[in-house]
Write a protein that holds these residues in place. Sequence first.
Motif, PDB file in Angstrom:
ATOM      1  N   SER A  14      -2.950  -3.076   1.632  1.00  0.00           N
ATOM      2  CA  SER A  14      -2.862  -2.230   2.816  1.00  0.00           C
ATOM      3  C   SER A  14      -2.051  -3.001   3.848  1.00  0.00           C
ATOM      4  CB  SER A  14      -4.255  -1.898   3.339  1.00  0.00           C
ATOM      5  OG  SER A  14      -4.918  -3.082   3.732  1.00  0.00           O
ATOM      6  N   SER A  15      -1.775  -2.352   4.960  1.00  0.00           N
ATOM      7  CA  SER A  15      -0.852  -2.972   5.906  1.00  0.00           C
ATOM      8  C   SER A  15      -1.262  -2.739   7.345  1.00  0.00           C
ATOM      9  CB  SER A  15       0.553  -2.403   5.668  1.00  0.00           C
ATOM     10  OG  SER A  15       1.468  -2.949   6.585  1.00  0.00           O
ATOM     11  N   LYS A  52      -0.147  -2.258  -4.381  1.00  0.00           N
ATOM     12  CA  LYS A  52      -1.471  -2.782  -4.035  1.00  0.00           C
ATOM     13  C   LYS A  52      -1.488  -3.262  -2.595  1.00  0.00           C
ATOM     14  CE  LYS A  52      -2.620  -4.090  -8.689  1.00  0.00           C
ATOM     15  NZ  LYS A  52      -2.996  -5.108  -9.628  1.00  0.00           N
ATOM     16  N   ARG A 106       1.067   3.964  -5.466  1.00  0.00           N
ATOM     17  CA  ARG A 106       1.218   3.098  -4.302  1.00  0.00           C
ATOM     18  C   ARG A 106       1.090   1.662  -4.748  1.00  0.00           C
ATOM     19  NH1 ARG A 106      -1.612   6.276   0.584  1.00  0.00           N
ATOM     20  NH2 ARG A 106      -0.749   4.528   1.697  1.00  0.00           N
ATOM     21  N   GLY A 130       0.791  -1.225   0.000  1.00  0.00           N
ATOM     22  CA  GLY A 130       0.000   0.000   0.000  1.00  0.00           C
ATOM     23  C   GLY A 130       0.821   1.271   0.000  1.00  0.00           C
ATOM     24  N   SER A 131       2.131   1.151   0.018  1.00  0.00           N
ATOM     25  CA  SER A 131       3.002   2.316   0.019  1.00  0.00           C
ATOM     26  C   SER A 131       3.613   2.512  -1.363  1.00  0.00           C
ATOM     27  CB  SER A 131       4.116   2.144   1.054  1.00  0.00           C
ATOM     28  OG  SER A 131       4.987   3.261   1.013  1.00  0.00           O
TER      29      SER A 131
END
Length: 149
Positions: free
Chosen positions: A55-56, A53, A51, A24-25
């Motif tokens: 999320s974290s 793919k 970003r 996600g970054s």
Amino acid sequence: ISGCSQFFKAVHPECQVYLIDPPGSGYRGYVLGGPFADQSVEGESVRFFPRSKGSSVTEGIGIGRLTANFAKAKIDGAFTGSDEEAIEMAYHLKEVDGVLVGPSAALNVVGAVKLARKLGPGKTVVTVLCDSGDRYKSKLFNEQWMREK
């Protein structure tokens, strides 16, 4: 990472600085020369980059814009680290080494291990344990919360 990289490079120019990025970054892509776009935000030019793919669980790491602070960073390379790697490392550090860290610090250790493997034997690798695990007892170290993730 920006201030640390500047200091280390000033003291020891041969030092290599690597970044590890969660899902996600966009920093890894930026460091490796990926695309970006400048946009005007409230009258100021801001550089955005795609970003990755996902999320974290690593809160507060990795965004999709270039900050003034990060623009000064002197980074030689970058890795990607998954939530699974960060969580496994957090539990390993807690159970084997007796060090209670949060997911950001655990991800940094994952990056240090990846860099050590890349550099090979006889090299010194240093990382920063930037968060304590105390704040994550209701999340990362909570079995029910982890099952829901």
